[in-house]
Scaffold this motif. Structure first.
Motif, mmCIF file in Angstrom:
data_model
loop_
_atom_site.group_PDB
_atom_site.id
_atom_site.type_symbol
_atom_site.label_atom_id
_atom_site.label_comp_id
_atom_site.label_asym_id
_atom_site.label_seq_id
_atom_site.Cartn_x
_atom_site.Cartn_y
_atom_site.Cartn_z
ATOM 1 N N ALA A 26 12.900 -29.568 10.944
ATOM 2 C CA ALA A 26 12.951 -29.947 12.721
ATOM 3 C C ALA A 26 11.880 -30.787 13.692
ATOM 4 C CB ALA A 26 14.228 -29.074 12.743
ATOM 5 N N PRO A 27 11.238 -31.614 13.602
ATOM 6 C CA PRO A 27 10.699 -32.243 14.044
ATOM 7 C C PRO A 27 10.721 -31.668 15.534
ATOM 8 C CG PRO A 27 10.894 -33.817 11.990
ATOM 9 C CD PRO A 27 11.769 -32.385 12.829
ATOM 10 N N GLU A 28 11.972 -31.963 16.375
ATOM 11 C CA GLU A 28 11.940 -32.313 17.672
ATOM 12 C C GLU A 28 11.968 -30.469 17.689
ATOM 13 O OE1 GLU A 28 14.881 -34.242 19.048
ATOM 14 O OE2 GLU A 28 15.348 -35.705 16.600
ATOM 15 N N PHE A 29 11.609 -29.218 17.187
ATOM 16 C CA PHE A 29 12.650 -28.420 17.030
ATOM 17 C C PHE A 29 11.408 -27.599 18.147
ATOM 18 C CE2 PHE A 29 12.880 -23.861 16.652
ATOM 19 C CZ PHE A 29 14.203 -23.499 17.781
ATOM 20 N N PHE A 30 10.483 -27.514 17.913
ATOM 21 C CA PHE A 30 9.059 -26.483 18.884
ATOM 22 C C PHE A 30 8.366 -27.780 20.233
ATOM 23 C CE2 PHE A 30 8.388 -25.246 14.268
ATOM 24 C CZ PHE A 30 8.263 -23.666 14.748
ATOM 25 N N GLY A 31 9.052 -29.011 20.277
ATOM 26 C CA GLY A 31 8.882 -29.572 21.614
ATOM 27 C C GLY A 31 10.474 -28.272 22.509
ATOM 28 N N LEU A 32 11.363 -28.889 21.807
ATOM 29 C CA LEU A 32 11.938 -27.466 22.616
ATOM 30 C C LEU A 32 12.150 -26.660 23.137
ATOM 31 C CD1 LEU A 32 15.336 -29.272 21.381
ATOM 32 C CD2 LEU A 32 14.252 -30.168 23.349
ATOM 33 N N VAL A 33 10.858 -25.818 22.000
ATOM 34 C CA VAL A 33 10.421 -24.403 22.838
ATOM 35 C C VAL A 33 9.477 -24.114 23.395
ATOM 36 C CG1 VAL A 33 9.160 -22.273 21.640
ATOM 37 C CG2 VAL A 33 10.935 -23.741 20.210
ATOM 38 N N THR A 34 8.764 -25.547 23.218
ATOM 39 C CA THR A 34 7.740 -25.713 24.378
ATOM 40 C C THR A 34 8.671 -25.715 26.399
ATOM 41 O OG1 THR A 34 6.025 -26.883 23.508
ATOM 42 C CG2 THR A 34 5.203 -26.923 24.631
ATOM 43 N N GLN A 35 9.572 -26.839 25.819
ATOM 44 C CA GLN A 35 9.971 -27.050 27.098
ATOM 45 C C GLN A 35 10.791 -26.167 27.656
ATOM 46 O OE1 GLN A 35 12.000 -30.604 27.925
ATOM 47 N NE2 GLN A 35 10.909 -31.282 25.777
ATOM 48 N N PHE A 36 11.206 -24.884 26.664
ATOM 49 C CA PHE A 36 12.453 -23.690 27.823
ATOM 50 C C PHE A 36 12.081 -22.799 27.527
ATOM 51 C CE2 PHE A 36 14.295 -20.612 24.325
ATOM 52 C CZ PHE A 36 14.487 -21.663 23.340
ATOM 53 N N CYS A 37 10.671 -22.076 26.142
ATOM 54 C CA CYS A 37 10.589 -20.686 27.103
ATOM 55 C C CYS A 37 9.538 -20.796 27.331
ATOM 56 C CB CYS A 37 9.486 -20.386 24.902
ATOM 57 S SG CYS A 37 10.846 -19.663 23.874
ATOM 58 N N PHE A 38 8.164 -21.885 27.322
ATOM 59 C CA PHE A 38 7.159 -21.988 27.945
ATOM 60 C C PHE A 38 6.924 -22.262 29.167
ATOM 61 C CE2 PHE A 38 5.913 -20.928 23.247
ATOM 62 C CZ PHE A 38 4.940 -19.728 23.763
ATOM 63 N N GLY A 39 8.042 -23.589 28.707
ATOM 64 C CA GLY A 39 7.638 -24.561 30.188
ATOM 65 C C GLY A 39 9.234 -24.045 31.939
ATOM 66 N N MET A 40 10.158 -23.347 30.871
ATOM 67 C CA MET A 40 11.424 -22.323 31.834
ATOM 68 C C MET A 40 10.587 -21.404 32.434
ATOM 69 S SD MET A 40 15.150 -23.759 30.495
ATOM 70 C CE MET A 40 15.309 -25.793 30.752
ATOM 71 N N PHE A 41 10.193 -20.378 31.134
ATOM 72 C CA PHE A 41 10.566 -19.144 31.269
ATOM 73 C C PHE A 41 8.442 -18.674 31.882
ATOM 74 C CE2 PHE A 41 14.541 -19.152 29.333
ATOM 75 C CZ PHE A 41 15.088 -18.676 29.998
ATOM 76 N N TRP A 42 8.047 -18.684 30.793
ATOM 77 C CA TRP A 42 6.952 -18.548 31.197
ATOM 78 C C TRP A 42 6.194 -18.825 31.799
ATOM 79 C CZ3 TRP A 42 2.809 -15.691 27.540
ATOM 80 C CH2 TRP A 42 3.639 -14.869 26.195
ATOM 81 N N SER A 43 6.287 -19.625 32.535
ATOM 82 C CA SER A 43 5.439 -20.636 33.643
ATOM 83 C C SER A 43 5.629 -19.864 35.027
ATOM 84 C CB SER A 43 5.668 -21.815 33.518
ATOM 85 O OG SER A 43 6.692 -22.563 33.359
ATOM 86 N N ARG A 44 7.091 -19.362 34.996
ATOM 87 C CA ARG A 44 7.350 -19.107 36.578
ATOM 88 C C ARG A 44 6.125 -17.988 37.282
ATOM 89 N NH1 ARG A 44 12.865 -18.923 37.370
ATOM 90 N NH2 ARG A 44 13.042 -16.618 38.532
ATOM 91 N N PRO A 45 6.520 -17.569 38.406
ATOM 92 C CA PRO A 45 5.792 -16.765 38.868
ATOM 93 C C PRO A 45 5.506 -15.483 38.940
ATOM 94 C CG PRO A 45 6.481 -18.578 40.281
ATOM 95 C CD PRO A 45 7.244 -19.090 39.314
ATOM 96 N N GLY A 46 6.510 -14.864 38.708
ATOM 97 C CA GLY A 46 6.991 -13.494 39.029
ATOM 98 C C GLY A 46 6.135 -13.002 38.035
ATOM 99 N N LEU A 47 5.122 -13.013 36.958
ATOM 100 C CA LEU A 47 4.795 -11.863 36.151
ATOM 101 C C LEU A 47 3.911 -12.371 35.577
ATOM 102 C CD1 LEU A 47 5.677 -9.873 35.017
ATOM 103 C CD2 LEU A 47 6.514 -10.472 33.388
#
Lengths: 125, 125, 125, 125, 125, 125
Positions: E34-55
């Motif tokens: 699933a070659p597209e899967f890890f790109g999506l994970v980078t976007q949503f786990c790391f781009g949407m959640f980990w990169s938020r400022p509050g923690l």
């Protein structure tokens, strides 16, 4: 409230019944990484809970096997199957516990448990 | 290979031991939504597994209680605690099974199970 | 690589099919505590995954219902059962999915799911 | 209420659609340890549930794949992915089911499922 | 609302902190299937959640390690232990997180996690 | 090896930091049913693990919150959210931990956790 030395002594009394001389020093990567961990486990799982009077050791062993099968924890399951055999629980009884897991945790959990148990519970040749 | 009528009959023999006349017709929303479901459960859980000879009913009951506590299935846990009492397993033994769950499924699983059990296992006044 | 506005727009296209006008603003304590959370969910669950071409929406809905039942997530299960009905999946089909959960996640998971589903799937009077 | 012979016959009709001649005699340690277990599974999973009329086999297969991925049961997942391909479900559809698992059971569950599926779903050379 | 390009860029900023040049192209069967899967994970786990400022990132890393240990996801656990070391979290701190897992997810979960961690956290020779 | 009195004393030192005077005597059905249980928990969770030197209490609290959210243990989660606030961890930080749970345990786990947290973490009026 007993002393921690007592907890360890009481815990070891249980683990010796389950695993004889092999008790307490499992040859696992976890034991190398966290050398104090299994001593703590002996104190609290076996010294605080298993050694309490209200339930016999045989029943505690069966319940533990049942829970490890339901939770899919195959490594600990193997260890506790050896322990159960040492307590005199029969191969047939243990296979029944694992089969019945299909009802409460689903067929795949039972298959996983039976696969893990096959070596431990194979009849001696 | 037995007939399904036999499965149902054999299953009901077990459920009557566990729950007497209340067996087989649980008053649950699930039974209204899927009226055939609990008949199937009686056939396969109790007629296929619990009724097998290799393990006594008392041990099957303890293992079921242990698994339901580990899996956090509190409604079924309550039902099987009633069943266990009907088989002659004592309150004290059942509390020990639930407490020991802390070792294998974690403290929160044990607390959840003990909370759910409190009404069923409260000493009669 | 699409824009995030596109992700949200694409996600909303899916959630409107599932829940019509009720989509996107769930009246939940979670939404008051974390007001941005459900917008993110719309973007990644529905905008990134559900809107992909390789699988039809009906199959995605059935698989979601099946997973929520297996995992015991009853609140989300109810929401997705409503969504499934809006897609034209029948009550009978959904009850079958929930019943079959007994095979793979155990009977208690199926009972929990059927109990949760009873109001949503009750035939209209 | 059908006979158990019927349950077995009905179950085998389903497993033959899924796995052809390989059905019913899995070459697993579990089958050596508990020779009666898989016969019981054929009766109740496939004879009691999968063979019911209210849901098509294709949908039952997709839901099973979805649940096994969510529950992390990789061995049974591989078996049911083979079965799904035999029913005519495409590689692409199955990859979509596994990817979407990230939404409901978390990214690690999806990665585990995709890793397990890679051999089964690799395009033929 | 940021663009998806931004999500990917923001996500990569996080994954580079965790895994340096190895980020984003994991050598896993899942990535081939699933070659597209890890790109999506980078976007949503790391781009949407980990990169938020509050923690802070250090706390996010510890919480992730703790969750993966509790859930028994050993492959992802190893990856995040490497990431945690790269952030400056010490071996000793990580062993403590894994040991404490025994309290909340049970001893077998902690043993599984410590076994998986042994290679990653072994002191350099 | 410390004495058990020490375990209890050490455990209480931790629980007082988390819950002040409310520590140690939770008003739960479980405490009535199994009066010794919470004393044992204080000894082993807090006296054996939380009080170890290698990890600061703030990090232990965050990891516990993260694990309870991932495991769906909402009652214990609420208790530990109160404890975390008493340690000085902010509302915003805790909401971030719960939101990020979506990545590793799935969106429904995060929603369940955020719903449970809403009362505890609501801003004071």
């Amino acid at each position: 409230m007993a002393e921690a030395d007592d907890l360890l002594a009481r815990g070891r009394e249980v683990t010796r019944k389950l695993w004889g001389d092999r008790a307490g020093a499992p040859d696992l990567p976890a034991a190398r990484l966290a050398p104090e961990f299994f001593g703590l486990v002996t104190q609290f799982c076996f010294g605080m809970f298993w050694s309490r009077p209200g339930l016999d050791t045989r029943s505690r062993s069966l319940c533990t096997v049942a829970q490890l099968a339901a939770l899919g924890k195959t490594d600990e399951l193997k260890g506790h199957l050896y322990g159960a055999l040492n307590l005199g629980i029969t191969r047939e009884e243990l296979v029944e516990v694992l089969m019945q897991t299909a009802c409460y945790a689903g067929v795949p959990a039972a298959v996983t448990a039976l696969n893990a148990a096959a070596d431990v519970l194979a009849p001696p040749k």
